[in-house]
Write a protein that holds these residues in place. Structure first.
Motif, PDB file in Angstrom:
ATOM      1  N   VAL A  88      -3.449  -0.199   0.510  1.00  0.00           N
ATOM      2  CA  VAL A  88      -3.410  -1.600   0.091  1.00  0.00           C
ATOM      3  C   VAL A  88      -1.976  -2.118   0.141  1.00  0.00           C
ATOM      4  CG1 VAL A  88      -3.936  -3.219  -1.766  1.00  0.00           C
ATOM      5  CG2 VAL A  88      -5.404  -1.210  -1.395  1.00  0.00           C
ATOM      6  N   PHE A  89      -1.816  -3.294   0.729  1.00  0.00           N
ATOM      7  CA  PHE A  89      -0.478  -3.872   0.864  1.00  0.00           C
ATOM      8  C   PHE A  89      -0.005  -4.437  -0.468  1.00  0.00           C
ATOM      9  CE2 PHE A  89       2.456  -7.405   2.158  1.00  0.00           C
ATOM     10  CZ  PHE A  89       3.429  -6.604   2.736  1.00  0.00           C
ATOM     11  N   ASN A  90       1.137  -3.921  -0.935  1.00  0.00           N
ATOM     12  CA  ASN A  90       1.788  -4.461  -2.121  1.00  0.00           C
ATOM     13  C   ASN A  90       2.805  -5.495  -1.651  1.00  0.00           C
ATOM     14  OD1 ASN A  90       3.662  -4.922  -4.276  1.00  0.00           O
ATOM     15  ND2 ASN A  90       2.865  -3.086  -5.300  1.00  0.00           N
ATOM     16  N   THR A  91       2.464  -6.750  -1.857  1.00  0.00           N
ATOM     17  CA  THR A  91       3.293  -7.846  -1.368  1.00  0.00           C
ATOM     18  C   THR A  91       4.702  -7.799  -1.932  1.00  0.00           C
ATOM     19  OG1 THR A  91       1.418  -9.333  -1.001  1.00  0.00           O
ATOM     20  CG2 THR A  91       3.534 -10.366  -1.454  1.00  0.00           C
ATOM     21  N   PHE A  92       4.832  -7.425  -3.193  1.00  0.00           N
ATOM     22  CA  PHE A  92       6.111  -7.549  -3.878  1.00  0.00           C
ATOM     23  C   PHE A  92       7.051  -6.375  -3.589  1.00  0.00           C
ATOM     24  CE2 PHE A  92       2.601  -9.533  -6.106  1.00  0.00           C
ATOM     25  CZ  PHE A  92       2.974 -10.859  -5.972  1.00  0.00           C
ATOM     26  N   LEU A  93       6.474  -5.252  -3.183  1.00  0.00           N
ATOM     27  CA  LEU A  93       7.279  -4.121  -2.739  1.00  0.00           C
ATOM     28  C   LEU A  93       7.342  -4.043  -1.216  1.00  0.00           C
ATOM     29  CD1 LEU A  93       6.033  -1.362  -5.217  1.00  0.00           C
ATOM     30  CD2 LEU A  93       8.046  -2.852  -5.424  1.00  0.00           C
ATOM     31  N   LYS A  94       6.504  -4.835  -0.570  1.00  0.00           N
ATOM     32  CA  LYS A  94       6.401  -4.847   0.894  1.00  0.00           C
ATOM     33  C   LYS A  94       6.151  -3.442   1.433  1.00  0.00           C
ATOM     34  CE  LYS A  94       9.388  -8.892   1.391  1.00  0.00           C
ATOM     35  NZ  LYS A  94      10.641  -9.421   1.948  1.00  0.00           N
TER      36      LYS A  94
ATOM     37  N   ILE B 277      -4.986  -5.994   3.673  1.00  0.00           N
ATOM     38  CA  ILE B 277      -3.919  -6.979   3.495  1.00  0.00           C
ATOM     39  C   ILE B 277      -4.535  -8.300   3.042  1.00  0.00           C
ATOM     40  CG2 ILE B 277      -2.534  -5.868   5.285  1.00  0.00           C
ATOM     41  CD1 ILE B 277      -3.221  -8.264   7.120  1.00  0.00           C
ATOM     42  N   PRO B 278      -3.752  -9.197   2.452  1.00  0.00           N
ATOM     43  CA  PRO B 278      -4.300 -10.506   2.081  1.00  0.00           C
ATOM     44  C   PRO B 278      -4.773 -11.270   3.315  1.00  0.00           C
ATOM     45  CG  PRO B 278      -2.168 -10.118   1.029  1.00  0.00           C
ATOM     46  CD  PRO B 278      -2.343  -9.039   2.057  1.00  0.00           C
TER      47      PRO B 278
ATOM     48  N   ALA C 248      -1.556 -12.622  -2.003  1.00  0.00           N
ATOM     49  CA  ALA C 248      -1.251 -11.260  -2.426  1.00  0.00           C
ATOM     50  C   ALA C 248      -2.505 -10.646  -3.032  1.00  0.00           C
ATOM     51  CB  ALA C 248      -0.102 -11.253  -3.439  1.00  0.00           C
ATOM     52  N   ILE C 249      -2.513  -9.337  -3.122  1.00  0.00           N
ATOM     53  CA  ILE C 249      -3.654  -8.630  -3.712  1.00  0.00           C
ATOM     54  C   ILE C 249      -3.259  -8.212  -5.113  1.00  0.00           C
ATOM     55  CG2 ILE C 249      -5.210  -6.644  -3.493  1.00  0.00           C
ATOM     56  CD1 ILE C 249      -4.736  -6.784  -0.456  1.00  0.00           C
TER      57      ILE C 249
END
Length: 569
Positions: free
Chosen positions: A12-18, A57-58, A308-309
């Motif tokens: 899962v993509f962590n938007t804030f950690l990229k 991803i979102p 974001a997820i």
């Protein structure tokens, strides 16, 4: 607690950690509830699936685009773009509004779509002024005030009138910008800022414009971002050189990937996802590419519920089989699967329907040969000419000598193409001429009513007889794209809704448009995007010389350029 869908152990993509993390995703009432590993034994799970080996991803967010470029209404566009992972768009509907005014926008609002479609107010209808181009509709202060009250309006669409913005403090566009800032002070204001630099760029910013989506260079990206402009990268700006400057200066926070315009035939193959893949191929790290197609656009438009997820955000997401290749397995909108790999593009359950006059919008008299004859009292003429580029939509202003035969300009033997724009709304009957260099190499003609942005009837050719056939066909079918050779229609893409849209299935429309594109190539028309190149010869805000029904225009000064500069006796 009830969980509608549980996806276990996906990347899962962590938007804030990229970065990607192996997690479980729980979805409740169309929203992400939890994205982590936890004990689900006490939870009532309606549906569960194994996400091992998949990347989530979102959903992609396209914040600068024109639905009409796909040549279909919103309901058909939604079906097509969702298959490519696009779950939210912000559409500037200035094409339909140029044809029908505020009524066109209201008809778009009525369309029922699975995708979330928000709108930007078309700020430049017409793109210049009514003195310089004739449109079917006009957006003034009253129309802007009405649209500012609509809940789906979340931005002001691209402000394009360079002269009005930079040099005329009391112009309509400046008044629209001021009114927007008073009524909705935090509304994003989109710009059309091609080849603008230095003091002129500062004047755009001073007027309230904070974004640009036009063709970029490394220097323009650096200058614009360092001066506070948010840069939106469409396909022609996604180059290795441009990506390098973004990487070198870590400019990811100030850029987004967008489409602007995707034609019907290209939409079958891809949408924003195609530009994401291109950016990755040009050297953009895949995590940054995802970030710039989901979170930075969401933040730019002020979305607080997507991009974001995370718990509480709308469960719009894409499941990928392969990360670098960006191959889509499935697409989810509000937690519901809307596309599975291998499924064809669907068609709305209810066929799009518009008022009857939307299908009868192209007016004008049928041409005869004398309508394409240009009388000249001399032996030769020095003509101002539009030099078309083989790449992109910019043009150059050049002068060429053309012979005169029997009292008329012998344009058919000049090696140039004649370009004619005819006002088609029944307002004034204007007709303007230009000559084009690097147009058609062979004998034939191209015609369309999909002519940015005024959408008057436009025909270019090297044969008067072929041009007449093209014009008469466009009148008969109330709009479209046609190619003619030897007085025979060799390609035709009908666009009967306002002369710019079709309610045909996207697969049929794409096939017809591809036939038109190939026919243009066969006549010697050269460009990286033949359709957009031809259609923007009539766009008087794109450098450097273009044509409307009023004549050729210097895009910077808005001065009318005479067809004939000098007659040689």
């Amino acid at each position: 607690m009830n969980v509608d869908l549980l996806i276990r152990q996906a990347n899962v993509f962590n938007t804030f950690l990229k970065q990607f993390e192996v997690k479980d995703i729980g979805i409740v009432d169309g929203k992400f509830f939890f994205a982590n590993t936890m004990d689900w034994s006490t939870v009532n799970i309606k549906e569960s699936m194994d996400g091992s080996g998949k990347y989530i991803i979102p959903g992609l967010i396209d914040i600068h685009m024109h639905i009409e470029s796909s040549m279909v209404p919103p309901s058909i566009f939604s079906k097509a773009a969702l298959t490519h992972g696009v779950t939210t768009v912000v559409a500037d509907a200035h094409e339909i509004v140029n044809v029908f005014g505020l009524e066109g926008m209201k008809e778009f609002f009525k369309e029922d779509t699975e995708m979330d479609i928000f709108y930007a107010i078309p700020s430049s209808v017409p793109s210049t002024t009514t003195e310089l181009e004739t449109t079917g509709g006009v957006i003034g202060l009253d129309e802007v005030r009405a649209l500012l009250e609509h809940p789906r309006v979340i931005a002001l669409g691209e402000a394009m009138n360079f002269k009005g913005i930079v040099h005329e403090p009391d112009s309509l566009i400046r008044n629209i910008l001021r009114e927007t800032q008073i009524k909705r002070p935090f509304l994003p204001i989109e710009g059309h800022v091609p080849d603008v630099t230095g003091e002129d760029l500062a004047r755009f910013l001073f007027a309230g414009i904070t974004a640009d989506h036009t063709q970029q260079t490394p220097a323009s990206i650096y200058e614009k971002i360092s001066n506070g402009i948010f840069v939106e990268l469409q396909k022609k700006s996604i180059t290795k050189e441009n990506i390098d400057v973004i990487n070198d200066h870590q400019l990811y926070e100030y850029t987004a990937i967008i489409t602007d315009d995707i034609m019907a035939d290209d939409l079958i193959e891809g949408h924003l996802n195609a530009n994401v893949k291109l950016a990755i191929a040009c050297g953009l790290p895949v995590e940054q590419a995802i970030y710039m197609a989901t979170y930075t656009p969401a933040r730019r438009m002020g979305f607080q519920d997507r991009g974001a997820i995370v718990s509480g955000f709308q469960a719009d997401f894409i499941m990928l089989d392969e990360l670098e290749a960006f191959t889509i397995d499935s697409v989810y909108k509000a937690g519901k699967k809307v596309h599975q790999k291998g499924e064809p593009i669907g068609y709305p359950e209810q066929k799009p329907s518009f008022p009857s006059h939307f299908y009868q919008s192209v007016q004008g008299k049928a041409w005869k040969r004398e309508d394409l004859q240009i009388a000249v009292s001399g032996e030769k003429a020095i003509c101002n000419v539009i030099q078309k580029s083989d790449v992109g939509t910019f043009t150059k202003w050049v002068q060429r000598e053309v012979a005169v035969k029997d009292g008329y300009l012998d344009w058919e033997a000049s090696g140039l193409s004649l370009l004619v724009v005819m006002e088609r709304y029944g307002k004034n009957g204007n007709q303007a001429f230009a000559l084009v260099e690097n147009g058609l190499k062979d004998k034939g003609a191209i015609g369309t009513t999909w002519a940015h942005d005024h959408h008057n009837l436009m025909v270019m050719g090297t044969s008067a007889e072929d041009m007449i056939v093209a014009q008469q066909e466009l009148l008969r079918e109330h709009g479209g794209y046609v190619v003619v050779q030897d007085q025979r229609i060799i390609a035709n893409c009908a666009l009967p809704i306002g002369g710019i849209l079709s309610d045909a299935p996207i697969q049929e429309l794409g096939r017809d448009l591809q036939t038109v594109r190939q026919a243009m190539v066969d006549l010697g028309y050269v460009n990286t995007n033949e359709i957009m190149s031809f259609s923007t010869l009539s766009l008087p805000v794109s450098p450097a010389i273009k044509i409307t029904d009023r004549g050729m225009l210097d895009v910077r000064t808005h001065e009318i350029i005479p067809f004939i500069e000098k007659v040689i006796q």
